[in-house]
Scaffold this motif. Structure first.
Motif, short mmCIF file in Angstrom:
data_model
loop_
_atom_site.label_atom_id
_atom_site.label_comp_id
_atom_site.label_asym_id
_atom_site.label_seq_id
_atom_site.Cartn_x
_atom_site.Cartn_y
_atom_site.Cartn_z
N ALA A 46 2.99 2.22 5.81
CA ALA A 46 1.69 1.61 6.09
C ALA A 46 0.82 1.53 4.84
O ALA A 46 -0.03 0.65 4.71
CB ALA A 46 0.98 2.39 7.19
N LYS B 165 6.19 6.87 8.42
CA LYS B 165 5.38 5.73 8.86
C LYS B 165 4.16 5.52 7.95
O LYS B 165 3.79 4.38 7.64
CB LYS B 165 4.93 5.94 10.29
CG LYS B 165 6.07 5.94 11.30
CD LYS B 165 5.56 6.24 12.71
CE LYS B 165 6.72 6.28 13.71
NZ LYS B 165 6.25 6.61 15.08
N LEU B 166 3.57 6.62 7.53
CA LEU B 166 2.40 6.53 6.64
C LEU B 166 2.77 5.88 5.32
O LEU B 166 2.04 5.02 4.81
CB LEU B 166 1.84 7.93 6.38
CG LEU B 166 0.89 8.52 7.42
CD1 LEU B 166 0.68 10.00 7.15
CD2 LEU B 166 -0.45 7.79 7.41
N ASN C 93 -5.37 1.58 10.77
CA ASN C 93 -3.95 1.55 11.12
C ASN C 93 -3.60 2.44 12.31
O ASN C 93 -2.41 2.64 12.62
CB ASN C 93 -3.11 1.95 9.90
CG ASN C 93 -3.17 0.91 8.80
OD1 ASN C 93 -2.43 -0.06 8.82
ND2 ASN C 93 -4.07 1.11 7.83
N PHE D 83 -3.70 5.67 12.96
CA PHE D 83 -2.96 6.92 12.77
C PHE D 83 -3.82 8.09 13.24
O PHE D 83 -5.05 8.03 13.14
CB PHE D 83 -2.61 7.13 11.29
CG PHE D 83 -1.42 6.34 10.82
CD1 PHE D 83 -0.13 6.72 11.17
CD2 PHE D 83 -1.58 5.21 10.03
CE1 PHE D 83 0.97 5.99 10.75
CE2 PHE D 83 -0.50 4.48 9.60
CZ PHE D 83 0.78 4.86 9.96
N ARG E 37 -2.60 3.30 -2.75
CA ARG E 37 -1.30 3.65 -2.19
C ARG E 37 -0.65 4.76 -3.00
O ARG E 37 -0.16 5.76 -2.45
CB ARG E 37 -0.38 2.41 -2.16
CG ARG E 37 1.05 2.75 -1.69
CD ARG E 37 1.88 1.50 -1.53
NE ARG E 37 2.16 0.84 -2.81
CZ ARG E 37 3.15 1.18 -3.63
NH1 ARG E 37 3.96 2.19 -3.33
NH2 ARG E 37 3.35 0.51 -4.76
N ARG F 238 -0.14 -1.56 2.65
CA ARG F 238 -1.24 -2.48 2.99
C ARG F 238 -2.48 -2.17 2.15
O ARG F 238 -3.47 -2.90 2.19
CB ARG F 238 -1.57 -2.36 4.47
CG ARG F 238 -0.41 -2.72 5.39
CD ARG F 238 -0.66 -2.25 6.81
NE ARG F 238 0.58 -2.26 7.61
CZ ARG F 238 0.74 -1.56 8.72
NH1 ARG F 238 -0.25 -0.81 9.19
NH2 ARG F 238 1.88 -1.62 9.37
#
Length: 410
Positions: free
Chosen positions: A210, A206-207, A340, A342, A219, A213
């Motif tokens: 995400a 999931k990270l 986000n 998390f 990133r 973005r």
């Protein structure tokens, strides 16, 4: 004739009586036996070493050449805590500590130690005084009790100062010898145990998605830290020359940290073992290759605004080629997690995450130690809740973490 008394560990007190005094008072000095001698199973080695120390001290006392730093020598021979700190900083701290450690220690000295002990005579500061002071330490801003880690940093700073003062003969006894090292209580241990140290494989998936973005440089930075198990400053210091696209590896040789004044600076890596090639998933290196084209285009468009030091090509920079300040990465990571939603894991926790992912896929501790470039296996053991370069088979499972693959893609 001088004799020795074992103080524990590798410390010994060498004692002799002063013949120049009618009462023949004892004169002593504390010495530390070299670890290779202290740990030797040959008792004779220890006896010979102690015998030599006793002879040296006997000669100094008999000839009146020992240094008496006691109160009877008068104030002119004494030093206040403030007087001694610059000597400790110059002779011990600067040659032996990293710039970041010196910077943090200086803050402790200026905010905590000087206000409390600055004007005190070094040899008149007592163990009881220090023990009471430690017990009453509070947060300077809100008056709440200090966390154990904060108290431990203060303890390490003042202990180092008194240890050297004693070792160099400035004081006869070390008042810190009787002050207990701060340790977490049951409540703190439970709280620390509940702190999330790393992400699971599902959370990593999931990270990675995400992170699209984020600006591309961040990133790729955070993805690289998580998959390669890099330390924060190591990956910030990577240059284009450190990338091997053919072998899918990244070479670590420097780190970005801060100097004793708090300024960002490039320095040597943490340990000798820290330097070396780190294998990376091919899909990630392919992304870096595309990013490098954007990097070169950005540099060309900057023209005269490019401020990088001549010859430096930092892979990650703020737009003008200049290295990032280390905390910039930490702050960007924290903001990303919060935005986000998390669960929070420290940036260094991504290094733990890399170790955990490898362990879950069957990698043994020895290979994980090589991958993380740890000097000691005990450190690796904390992170996982014999070729020179790690085998590429070790990171094969990470190839499957490509966020573009159908099983992860939205």
């Amino acid at each position: 004739m001088a004799w020795s008394e074992h103080l524990g560990g590798n410390k010994y007190k060498i004692v002799e009586r002063d013949p120049s005094k009618a009462s023949r008072p004892k004169r002593s000095i504390t010495v530390e036996m070299p670890l290779e001698v202290a740990n030797s199973r040959v008792t004779k080695k220890k006896e010979v070493w102690l015998g030599l120390q006793e002879e040296k001290w006997n000669e100094l006392v008999i000839n009146g050449k020992y240094q008496d730093k006691g109160k009877n020598r008068g104030r002119s021979k004494k030093k206040t805590f403030s007087d001694f700190v610059p000597t400790w900083m110059k002779v011990y701290a600067e040659p032996n500590m990293s710039g970041e450690t010196i910077f943090n220690t200086k803050n402790i000295i200026e905010s905590r130690l000087i206000p409390q002990f600055g004007d005190s005579w070094l040899d008149e500061i007592t163990t009881l005084e220090l023990a009471i002071w430690f017990a009453e330490l509070k947060n300077l801003k809100n008056g709440k009790p200090l966390a154990t880690n904060t108290k431990l940093n203060i303890y390490k700073a003042i202990k180092s100062i008194f240890d050297k003062a004693h070792e160099w003969g400035v004081i006869e006894s070390n008042p810190m010898d009787g002050v207990e090292r701060p340790s977490a209580n049951k409540k703190e241990k439970k709280k620390m145990k509940d702190v999330k140290q790393n992400y699971t494989k599902a959370e990593v998936a999931k990270l990675l998605l995400a992170m699209y973005r984020l600006p591309v440089r961040w990133r790729l930075y955070f993805t690289g830290v998580m998959l390669g198990g890099f330390r924060r400053g190591e990956f910030l210091a990577v240059e284009l020359k450190n990338l091997d696209y053919r072998q899918s590896m990244i070479y670590i040789e420097k780190q970005i940290t801060i100097d004793k004044e708090g300024n960002k600076v490039e320095s040597e890596v943490k340990t000798i073992e820290s330097e070396g090639w780190v294998p990376m998933p091919k899909w990630y290196m392919d992304e870096l290759k595309r990013y490098e084209r954007l990097w070169r285009k950005e540099k060309m468009l900057c023209n005269r605004a490019w401020l990088a030091e001549e010859g430096k090509q930092y892979l990650f920079h703020g737009g003008t080629g200049v290295m990032y300040y280390p905390s910039t990465a930490t702050n960007t990571w924290s903001k990303f997690l919060k935005k986000n939603k998390f669960p929070h894991v420290k940036l260094h926790g991504l290094r733990h995450t890399a170790a955990t992912l490898l362990r879950e896929h069957g990698a043994d501790q020895r290979n994980i130690q090589k991958f993380l470039r740890h000097a000691k296996m005990e450190t690796t053991d904390r992170y996982t809740h014999e070729a020179e370069t790690v085998s590429r088979s070790l990171i094969a499972p990470l190839e499957a973490m490509d966020p573009r693959l159908p099983k992860f893609a939205p």
